[in-house]
Each structure stands twice: as C-alpha cells, then as structure tokens.
Design an enzyme around this catalytic site. Structure first.
Site, mmCIF file in Angstrom:
data_model
loop_
_atom_site.group_PDB
_atom_site.id
_atom_site.type_symbol
_atom_site.label_atom_id
_atom_site.label_comp_id
_atom_site.label_asym_id
_atom_site.label_seq_id
_atom_site.Cartn_x
_atom_site.Cartn_y
_atom_site.Cartn_z
ATOM 1 C CG HIS A 1 -29.635 -33.116 -13.412
ATOM 2 N ND1 HIS A 1 -28.923 -34.292 -13.342
ATOM 3 C CD2 HIS A 1 -28.781 -32.146 -13.003
ATOM 4 C CE1 HIS A 1 -27.694 -34.033 -12.925
ATOM 5 N NE2 HIS A 1 -27.597 -32.735 -12.710
ATOM 6 C CG ASP B 1 -30.918 -36.343 -15.119
ATOM 7 O OD1 ASP B 1 -30.367 -35.421 -15.747
ATOM 8 O OD2 ASP B 1 -30.353 -36.974 -14.211
ATOM 9 C CB SER C 1 -25.067 -33.362 -10.472
ATOM 10 O OG SER C 1 -24.884 -32.873 -11.780
#
Length: 407
Positions: free
Chosen positions: A377, A347, A194
C-alpha cells in the site's frame, strides 16, 4: 558559565527526547512485518522505520502541545518538490473553492485529448497536489492526456464530507469546461489511490443521475478503500502488521479523519460498530467467502463480534456511500463506467478491491484488474524518486497508462 550549563542541559534534554523517539520507532519497526516477497524489502523496512519515527515524534509533540499530530505527518507525506517536465504546461487554478493543478501536454493534438481527474490518497488528512505531482506528470506525458490534480480540503480542519464534496464539485466544473483545456468532455476518467480511490468511485456514483453534464468515461481505482464494515477479511489478517500501513494504523487514521477518538480502534477492529442486521444485509457483498481461494491462505474466521449500540451510533458516517461506496445498491453499481482496479498483495486493503471487482463484474461492468504480487500500500507515491523508488510503482504506472490509452 550559567549560560553554558543552561545550554548543555537543554541539549541533553533534546538528545534524550530524540533518543526516546528513535528507540520507540525501532521497537515498533522491529514488530512490523516486512514480507520477503515484497518489492525490495530492505527499502520498505527503512521507509516503515522513517514513517514510524515521524509518527511517534508527531505524537510526542502533540502531547506537549507544540505541534498537532497531522501537521508533521502531512509535511512528511508531501515529499520532495518535483522537477517540472518541460513537455508540459502546468497551471495552478481554482475550480470554485477547490484548488487544482492542471498538466497540459505542449505538443499539438489533432483532436481533443482525454482528461484525467486525479484525487490523491492520504485518508482525507494527508497528501496534496504536491505529493502526487510526479504521478500526474507521468500520466500526462505517457498517455498524452490532460491531468487535473484536485487539492481537496483536508480533515481535521475541514470536517467530513468536505473532501468528497470538493471532489464532486471539481469534477463537475471540469466536465463543464473541459473543451477550454482541449479535452473531449466525453473522455474524462476519474483516478485515485487509496482514499483517492474512495473519492473517485464515490464521485462516479454521485454523478450518475446528472443529465446536465457528460458521463464519466472510466474510473481507475488504485488500492482503494471501499468499505468500513468488515476489518477481518483475509487481507486484513495477512497484512495486519505490514510496514507503512498496518491494520491498526489504518483504523486510527479513519477515526482521526472523522474526528473521533482513536480509543475506539479496538472496538472497530472487532466489528462492534456493526449490528447483526447490517451484517446479514451486506453479507452478499462483503464476506470472506467472496474472496478467491488463492487469497485466503491461513485465513482464520474471527470470533463473533459483540455489537455495541453506542459505538454504532458514534460511527454512523462509516456506512454512508461517500465513505463506503461498496455498500451501493446494484442499481447504482450496474451503471458505473468501465473500471480499472489495481490491487497489491501486501496491502490491508487488497480485498476491498477484490470485492468491488466482483460486484462490478456481477453487474456487467467492464473491469480491467491488475494485481501487483510484490506491491504494498502506498508504493505508487514513491514513483519518480530514482534509486529511492520501487519497480512495482513503475508497473502500476504502466497499467494506468495502458488503461487510459484504451479509453
């Protein structure tokens, strides 16, 4: 008797407060989208409800000035403390001002090992060395590598770009001292999930011109955030309401990270922060047409954005390379090391990874791409929690280890 009534009243108020939080959380979770194709949808639904409950509670406590919102969410995101693996020697150190935790395999090695520098995700506000301890231990054990987990300082206490600078400084320190940890300085890999992926590739870009340190061997980007220009790509539309990280929540987190007002969320989502000249300049790198057709089912081009100069001026940091490394020129991208990009189908950030993959390949950088069809995610952060984990997290770990072993 008066004390009894006072305590009863307080208990009633607390119960009403808790019920209001639970009802609001259940309502928002009901609105969230949990795709049936996702890895264990009922489990994801529960985690989505749990995180939403924590977020709503944090908002209410913040409005009452009892606790700042990010503090409570940070406690939740840190997870449970991991049991330390006996096969590893684990040390807590500081590289300059930056705290790090180093995981060293205890078994002897005939040669210098690989080094992996890991930057945790969490939008620069959440996550920690502790939240990623299970991930680091598995990487160290399975790939027989020395892992350095970087505890960069978090926003809002430390203003952007402190986080990026900490990651760069910690990496430089490790490259210069790698041999003292039994690591070949020419086999150091940067890894991040991320926002950690943002810091990983941003650090790679910043160190390209440094002649006084060894070159980074490779980078691993796990569902990375790479650009803040366009929030209307196919994955943004498809996963706008997906549990855990909705599109609106993501943009609000970005604004909080930059210490901006979340009231700007709608303007950012509409693209009001991007002048037409900038859209035209970066169209060759950031555009739905660059996404493979199989990822564009049901995609609908958005209405033209109404540019607002005031919003652009307020959000200029979004276009800096530290924040949006996808905007780097070809002269930079073409010099990046071998790259592993891991994307998840469910995601909002899927297409950031796809666009960066294309850019790297167009510039003749060797790319290993792994797409997790049932992934979402943040799934890697559930690794190592037994029945509370997800099989797709193990798939991602296998891809990471396989890539490291090939470096």
């Amino acid at each position: 008797m008066e004390l009894f009534f006072a305590l009863t009243s307080i208990a009633g108020i607390l119960l009403a407060f808790l019920l209001s939080v639970l009802i609001e959380a259940s309502y928002h979770t009901f609105k969230a989208k949990i795709p049936p194709e996702v890895d264990q949808p009922s489990k994801l639904s529960f985690y989505s409800w749990l995180f939403t409950t924590v977020e709503i509670l944090a908002n209410k406590l913040a409005s009452l000035r009892i606790c700042k919102k990010h503090v409570l969410i940070r406690m939740f995101s840190n997870g449970m403390r991991a049991r330390r693996a006996s096969e590893l020697l684990i040390k807590d150190l500081h590289f300059g001002e930056v705290p790090v935790r180093i995981y060293l395999p205890r078994s002897p090695s005939a040669s210098k090992r690989r080094g992996v520098v890991l930057f945790h995700g969490g939008c620069g506000m959440y996550g920690s060395i502790r939240s990623h301890e299970r991930i680091c231990q598995q990487i160290a054990k399975k790939s027989d590598s020395v892992v350095v987990s970087v505890g960069y300082r978090l926003s809002p206490e430390h203003r952007y770009p402190t986080q990026s600078l900490d990651c760069v400084n910690a990496t430089i320190h490790f490259l210069k001292t790698a041999k003292s940890y039994g690591v070949d300085p020419h086999r150091v890999i940067l890894c991040g999930d991320s926002a950690g992926g943002t810091f990983a590739t941003g650090t790679c870009q910043e160190l390209l011109n440094r002649a006084d340190i060894p070159k980074i061997r490779a980078q691993i980007l796990i569902y990375p955030f790479l650009q803040a220009m366009n929030f209307n790509l196919p994955s943004h539309q498809k996963n706008a309401s997906t549990g855990l990280l909705s599109l609106e929540r993501m943009v609000c987190f970005i604004l909080m990270y930059l210490r901006k007002d979340c009231a700007l969320t709608k303007a950012i989502l509409a693209g009001s922060h991007v002048p037409e000249s900038m859209n035209l300049k970066y169209k060759k790198w950031i555009h739905p047409d660059l996404i493979p057709e199989k990822f564009k089912q049901d995609y609908k081009p958005p209405l033209p954005a109404s540019y607002t100069p005031q919003v652009h001026e307020e959000m200029k940091e979004m276009f800096e390379l530290r924040f949006s490394p996808l905007l780097a020129e070809d002269a930079v991208v073409g010099r990046l090391p071998d790259t592993c990009i891991i994307t998840c189908e469910h995601d909002v950030l899927r297409d950031d990874g796809l666009l960066y993959k294309k850019r790297l390949e167009d510039n003749n950088v060797k790319v290993t791409w792994c797409h997790i069809e049932d992934g979402f995610h943040g799934v890697l952060c559930f690794l190592g929690y037994g029945i509370f984990s997800f099989p797709s997290a193990s798939k991602i770990m296998d891809h990471i280890v396989n890539f490291i072993e090939g470096c």
